[in-house]
Design a protein around this motif. Structure first.
Motif, PDB file in Angstrom:
ATOM      1  N   THR A  57      18.027  17.810  43.177  1.00 28.29           N
ATOM      2  CA  THR A  57      19.167  18.636  42.763  1.00 28.29           C
ATOM      3  C   THR A  57      20.464  17.830  42.747  1.00 28.29           C
ATOM      4  O   THR A  57      21.470  18.297  42.239  1.00 28.29           O
ATOM      5  N   GLY A 120       8.367  20.348  41.989  1.00 28.85           N
ATOM      6  CA  GLY A 120       9.552  20.623  42.788  1.00 28.85           C
ATOM      7  C   GLY A 120       9.224  20.576  44.268  1.00 28.85           C
ATOM      8  O   GLY A 120       8.116  20.201  44.673  1.00 28.85           O
ATOM      9  N   ASP A 125      10.473  26.046  43.133  1.00 28.56           N
ATOM     10  CA  ASP A 125      11.456  25.085  42.628  1.00 28.56           C
ATOM     11  C   ASP A 125      11.125  24.656  41.206  1.00 28.56           C
ATOM     12  O   ASP A 125       9.962  24.422  40.863  1.00 28.56           O
TER      13      ASP A 125
END
Length: 597
Positions: A57, A120, A125
């Motif tokens: 992220t 993820g 995610d």
């Protein structure tokens, strides 16, 4: 941790890091800085950085100021191998090269395996939310296993059938391991669950009297003799020699001070066959010039550590001055104590306040490691604590923080007030089968306080007492106020009581704050009239020190109301002005005895 002269390094340390953590976590730099220091050497650690943007992220341009995630390792000139994770043979070749370097030079080495993360962090995610272009490329890319398999088949190294069989064998191994792990969890003995998950309310009082911590007088003499018997040709600093000679006089005069009591604890523990490791930022001399465990020749600079006289193959005395680190250094000692539960492993803060820098280790490992993983540690934190007007950063080891982490008998928290109390506490920690972390708030000015001494008989008899009764009360029925206190403030209260002739005030010392010695406190209070006022007195502000914990837990055990005398609640641990400190300290004593008392 061994030097090559002591038999070599028999363990290969391997640390696996994420790229974001290696670049971003300060403990990485601290740990790298440990690598070639005495007391911390491992013979070289292999650091493998799985550089797959696990912190997806945040893009690299937001997570570091360096080109590579591994650039922090350049601070120790460690070799850094950048290798393509899509090339298994290159990864294997680099691994062999890194290992050969480690074995040859006994230094850290870093492998930066540049790869990618297809999924993820978990099922929910979606990394393409923040890295859409990169994950378009990743989604279109075939896996490393498929690419390498095709390469091997194309070169004629294996057949398609052999590749498929290898994949089946690997999957079967994973399934077998998964099944064995699941079955082991199901068949776990009932008592094992109790170890891994201590139950609320399961605290049991430590059996201090059941562990023989007293030592014979001849052992006292053997240890003290090492302080005055130097090797031939060794010149002790002329200002230090009288201090060492006084240690012998202390025994004869029954006035053993704190440093000498600690010396007796360490020396006798070695003689009993337990290794002793003490490490900290100024531990060999002692921050306050009190320990002098390692002596330096005035003319040659040669070093001599008297307690090493008692070294044996199984039990050695290790004492080192550490780098200016708390986080990594305390983490190292925690790990050392886990690996060597039979040793007395101590980390000492230069001032107790500085343990703040290791709060992560305290929270994640020391206070909760047994609850989370069943991992036991007997590490001891020695934290100088006391209010001497030295300001907010040199006064408090944050007693309240440690007590707020105490539950389920997870550690021992103590504030001993005499050298003998400290001696028995350390000996008990080393000799007891009970393996728990221990936090000891040690003194500063009290190190040389003439009234804070112990008789020789206090070391040759007795054991640690969580609560010390008031031996100076001739008529308990005349007592109208019972003071509970810990540490240095006791001596200030005792001095005022003596000067005022206040026979109506009893002073009870609570040496162990956790596990709460409620039964012993209750037994002492029972000696005095039920109408006597019970007061907790401390140097710290009302929202700090032992009071928040005592106020919450003690009343239910003694069925008495407890009043408080302390500094007012404060956001800072202490006042920064010496004159204001003195006024505050006097106000505490006045509140107990009155200004004219």
């Amino acid at each position: 941790v061994l030097d090559k002269s002591e038999g070599g390094f028999t363990v290969l340390p391997v640390l696996i890091h994420g790229d974001a953590a290696f670049a971003g976590q300060g403990v990485v730099a601290e740990t790298l800085n440990l690598s070639q220091l005495r007391g911390y050497r491992t013979g070289g650690t292999m650091h493998i950085v799985v550089n797959n943007q696990v912190g997806f992220t945040t893009s690299p341009q937001y997570s570091r100021s360096s080109v590579y995630a591994t650039d922090v390792a350049r601070m120790i000139q460690a070799p850094i191998f950048h290798v393509n994770g899509d090339d298994p043979e290159a990864v294997a070749r680099v691994g062999k090269l890194a290992f050969a370097y480690r074995e040859t030079f006994r230094k850290d080495v870093v492998i930066d395996m540049i790869c990618y993360r297809r999924r993820g962090h978990n099922e929910a995610d979606n990394p393409s939310f923040t890295q859409p272009l990169m994950y378009d490329l990743i989604d279109a890319k075939r896996s490393t296993r498929k690419l390498y398999t095709e390469s091997l088949i194309g070169r004629g190294d294996i057949t398609i059938e052999e590749a498929e069989q290898a994949l089946r064998d690997y999957q079967q191994e994973l399934e077998r391991a998964f099944t064995e792990t699941k079955d082991a969890a199901i068949s776990q003995p009932a008592d094992a669950g109790a170890l891994l998950r201590p139950q609320p309310g399961g605290e049991a009082p430590a059996d201090y009297a059941g562990v023989p911590t007293a030592i014979p007088a001849e052992i006292v003499k053997r240890i003290i003799d090492t302080q005055v018997s130097m090797p031939d040709g060794f010149t002790v600093h002329p200002r230090l020699l009288p201090q060492l000679q006084r240690r012998a006089a202390m025994v004869e005069q029954d006035e053993i001070d704190w440093a000498t009591g600690e010396l007796l604890a360490f020396g006798s523990t070695l003689i009993d066959g337990h290794a002793v490791r003490l490490i900290g930022q100024d531990s060999r001399r002692g921050t306050f010039g009190q320990r002098h465990a390692t002596l330096v020749d005035r003319h040659t600079g040669a070093e001599y550590t008297p307690l090493k006289t008692f070294n044996s193959p199984a039990a050695k005395f290790h004492i080192y001055d550490s780098l200016l680190s708390e986080y990594a250094a305390v983490g190292f000692e925690y790990g050392y104590s886990v690996a060597r539960p039979e040793a007395l492993v101590c980390w000492e803060a230069q001032f107790g306040d500085f343990v703040n820098g290791a709060q992560t280790i305290v929270d994640e490992f020391i206070s909760s490691g047994e609850q989370k993983w069943g991992q036991r540690s007997g590490v001891v934190l020695l934290l100088p604590h006391g209010y001497e007007g030295q300001g907010p950063d040199h006064s408090s080891a944050r007693v309240e923080r440690f007590l707020s982490l105490c539950a389920q008998d997870n550690m021992t928290v103590a504030l001993p007030s005499t050298p003998a109390s400290y001696f028995h506490l350390l000996r008990w920690q080393a000799l007891s089968p009970r393996v728990k972390p221990m936090i000891v708030f040690t003194p500063k000015s009290m190190l040389r306080l003439k009234t804070a001494v112990s008789a020789a008989s206090d070391f040759t008899t007795g054991s640690f007492r969580p609560v010390i009764p008031d031996a100076g009360i001739a008529d308990p029925a005349a007592v109208s106020r019972v003071v509970l206190c810990s540490g240095k403030i006791y001596y200030e209260l005792a001095e005022r009581r003596k000067a005022a002739g206040a026979v109506n005030v009893a002073l009870i010392r609570v040496e162990q704050l956790y596990p709460l010695p409620a039964e012993q406190v209750s037994a002492e209070l029972a000696k005095y009239p039920a109408a006597a006022q019970v007061t907790w007195v401390q140097e710290e502000p009302a929202n700090m020190g032992g009071w928040p914990f005592m106020a919450l837990h003690l009343p239910e055990h003694i069925d008495r109301r407890i009043a408080l005398v302390s500094r007012p609640a404060s956001s800072a641990p202490a006042n920064g002005k010496a004159r204001a400190h003195a006024a505050e300290q006097a106000a505490i004593v006045d509140a107990v005895f009155g200004r004219n008392g």
